[in-house]
Scaffold this motif. Structure first.
Motif, short mmCIF file in Angstrom:
data_model
loop_
_atom_site.label_atom_id
_atom_site.label_comp_id
_atom_site.label_asym_id
_atom_site.label_seq_id
_atom_site.Cartn_x
_atom_site.Cartn_y
_atom_site.Cartn_z
N GLU A 117 -0.15 11.19 -4.25
CA GLU A 117 1.19 11.77 -4.11
C GLU A 117 2.01 11.58 -5.38
O GLU A 117 2.71 12.49 -5.81
CB GLU A 117 1.93 11.13 -2.94
N VAL A 118 1.93 10.40 -5.97
CA VAL A 118 2.73 10.09 -7.16
C VAL A 118 2.13 10.74 -8.41
O VAL A 118 2.83 11.05 -9.35
CB VAL A 118 2.84 8.56 -7.34
N GLY A 119 0.83 10.95 -8.41
CA GLY A 119 0.18 11.59 -9.54
C GLY A 119 -0.48 10.62 -10.49
O GLY A 119 -0.87 11.00 -11.59
N LEU A 131 0.82 -1.21 0.00
CA LEU A 131 0.00 0.00 0.00
C LEU A 131 0.85 1.26 0.00
O LEU A 131 0.47 2.28 -0.56
CB LEU A 131 -0.96 -0.01 1.19
N ASN A 132 2.02 1.22 0.63
CA ASN A 132 2.89 2.40 0.66
C ASN A 132 3.66 2.61 -0.63
O ASN A 132 3.85 3.73 -1.06
CB ASN A 132 3.87 2.32 1.83
N LYS A 133 4.13 1.55 -1.24
CA LYS A 133 4.95 1.67 -2.44
C LYS A 133 4.16 1.44 -3.72
O LYS A 133 4.39 2.09 -4.72
CB LYS A 133 6.11 0.64 -2.40
N LEU A 158 -2.66 -3.61 -13.87
CA LEU A 158 -3.34 -3.39 -12.61
C LEU A 158 -2.39 -2.68 -11.67
O LEU A 158 -1.26 -3.12 -11.46
CB LEU A 158 -3.79 -4.72 -12.01
N LEU A 159 -2.82 -1.57 -11.10
CA LEU A 159 -2.05 -0.84 -10.11
C LEU A 159 -2.71 -1.04 -8.77
O LEU A 159 -3.88 -0.72 -8.59
CB LEU A 159 -1.99 0.65 -10.45
N LEU A 160 -1.94 -1.57 -7.81
CA LEU A 160 -2.45 -1.80 -6.47
C LEU A 160 -1.65 -0.94 -5.50
O LEU A 160 -0.46 -1.15 -5.32
CB LEU A 160 -2.32 -3.29 -6.10
N THR A 161 -2.31 0.07 -4.94
CA THR A 161 -1.67 0.98 -4.00
C THR A 161 -2.75 1.68 -3.19
O THR A 161 -3.94 1.53 -3.47
CB THR A 161 -0.78 2.01 -4.72
N SER A 162 -2.35 2.46 -2.21
CA SER A 162 -3.32 3.22 -1.44
C SER A 162 -3.69 4.49 -2.21
O SER A 162 -2.94 4.96 -3.06
CB SER A 162 -2.75 3.58 -0.07
#
Length: 73
Positions: free
Chosen positions: A61-63, A25-27, A51-55
């Protein structure tokens, strides 16, 4: 009463899963793949998947996720 979930091995495994989930979730993780459906060696359908898995916080933050205009603060 010591059940199977209270053993040191089970507690260590639970901690490892939580650490893995926290890191994902952080990275973030990207999973990609291709699927081709064919009949008699004739390609009929090609499907490319990413598929992008993140918070949500990390994605903002990353955009990779545009900020929603009605987002609650």
């Amino acid at each position: 009463m010591n059940g199977p979930a209270n053993t040191p091995e089970a507690q260590q495994e639970r901690a490892s899963v939580l650490e893995l989930l926290d890191r994902v979730l952080n990275k973030g993780v990207v999973i990609s793949g291709d699927l081709v459906i064919s009949v008699a060696d004739v390609d009929l359908i090609y499907l490319g998947l990413r598929l992008l898995l993140t918070s949500v916080e990390t994605a903002l933050e990353v955009g990779t996720l545009p900020e929603h205009p009605q987002r609650l603060q």
